[in-house]
Design an enzyme around this catalytic site. Sequence first.
Site, short mmCIF file in Angstrom:
data_model
loop_
_atom_site.label_atom_id
_atom_site.label_comp_id
_atom_site.label_asym_id
_atom_site.label_seq_id
_atom_site.Cartn_x
_atom_site.Cartn_y
_atom_site.Cartn_z
CG ASP A 10 6.02 86.98 -29.06
OD1 ASP A 10 5.80 87.75 -28.16
OD2 ASP A 10 6.26 85.55 -29.08
CB SER A 11 8.18 88.43 -25.09
OG SER A 11 7.09 87.32 -25.11
CE1 TYR A 42 10.84 90.71 -24.24
CE2 TYR A 42 9.36 91.98 -25.39
CZ TYR A 42 10.46 91.54 -25.38
OH TYR A 42 11.49 91.72 -26.31
N GLY A 43 5.94 89.60 -19.80
CA GLY A 43 4.71 90.04 -18.89
C GLY A 43 4.94 90.56 -17.60
CB CYS A 73 4.86 90.62 -27.90
SG CYS A 73 4.97 90.33 -26.33
CG ASN A 74 -1.37 89.64 -26.82
OD1 ASN A 74 -2.68 90.25 -27.16
ND2 ASN A 74 -0.87 88.69 -27.12
CB THR A 75 3.61 91.81 -22.77
OG1 THR A 75 2.73 90.85 -22.28
CG2 THR A 75 4.09 92.57 -21.67
CD GLU A 152 7.55 79.40 -22.08
OE1 GLU A 152 8.74 79.22 -21.93
OE2 GLU A 152 7.16 79.84 -23.34
CB CYS A 184 -1.27 86.03 -23.60
SG CYS A 184 0.50 85.08 -23.33
CB THR A 185 1.90 85.05 -28.03
OG1 THR A 185 2.89 85.07 -26.87
CG2 THR A 185 2.12 86.31 -29.22
CG HIS A 186 2.83 81.36 -24.31
ND1 HIS A 186 3.38 82.34 -25.10
CD2 HIS A 186 3.63 80.59 -24.08
CE1 HIS A 186 4.83 82.01 -24.84
NE2 HIS A 186 5.20 80.77 -24.17
N1 DGL Z 1 4.33 87.29 -25.95
C1 DGL Z 1 3.89 87.47 -24.68
C2 DGL Z 1 2.50 88.25 -24.84
O1 DGL Z 1 1.67 88.13 -25.79
C3 DGL Z 1 3.95 86.10 -24.08
C4 DGL Z 1 4.13 86.05 -22.60
C5 DGL Z 1 5.25 87.00 -21.88
O2 DGL Z 1 6.23 87.33 -22.78
O3 DGL Z 1 5.19 87.28 -20.58
O4 DGL Z 1 2.02 88.89 -23.91
#
Ligand code: DGL
Length: 264
Positions: A10-11, A42-43, A73-75, A152, A184-186
């Site tokens: 993941d990011s 990463y977004g 990570c979705n991104t 965060e 998004c993971t968050h």
């Molecule tokens: N892991 C990222 C996602 O699921 C979280 C946000 C990011 O890295 O910008 O998109």
Amino acid sequence: MNSQPIGIFDSGIGGLTVCKAIHEMLPHENLIYFGDTARFPYGTRSPETLIRYARQITAYLLSRNVKMIVIACNTSSAAALPILEQENTIPIIGVINAGARAACKRVHNNIIGVIGTRATVKSGSYQKAIHAISPEVKVIQQQATLLVSLIEEGWINEEVTKLTITKYLQHMIDEKTKTVILGCTHFPILKATISKVYPQLDLVDTSEEIAREVKEILVKKNLANNSLPGKIELYASDITDTMHYLKSLFFNGDDVPVEKLTIG
Ligand code: DGL
């Protein structure tokens, strides 16, 4: 039986929800988790950069002899999964298809809402994945990048967070959307807060669905490990106070130390 580990990345630390769901469903599997906290978020990055990061992390996980890779990570799933699948022979899966599948099973009013980072929404990956399953469903996407920063900051129940949720989601509500993918993971951290603002929403959390998909693949390909209790190794590219705070939020209480690992 196959005791090789499963690689998860993941990011940052949000993907630990996926790691936890896989561990709960498959307690015998050895897991290696890498969170790219030094290069988070990463977004807001371009597809080229996201693909480069994903290739570097995949090379590391392959050097650890993983039998399968899960992009938590979705991104990163949106930008890099098709390329990683082409370039590698082991099974590689991402959260987007799992989320789309879960949402299509629970669709109301023939509409699915998706919230994610700017990069995830811009890629249109959720829309493609949903339409591959249910072409007639209307997909309403919304980037909700600011929610990542609020989480965060630890502002889970604050008024500003509720207002931001309204700003991002109200147009979906106006269109009678009931099913919303937390893309998004968050965002699973905000499940209760979103439900307070919009109790009518059915919020789709992709982590359980992806754990089911991992199980299916391991069984089908005869790759499952059945004997010993699985070991979890956690790595991050930067160790900070925020990372520790988020680890407690996403991994609640499990006492697995995080080691620093520089990649790329
Ligand atoms: N892991 C990222 C996602 O699921 C979280 C946000 C990011 O890295 O910008 O998109």
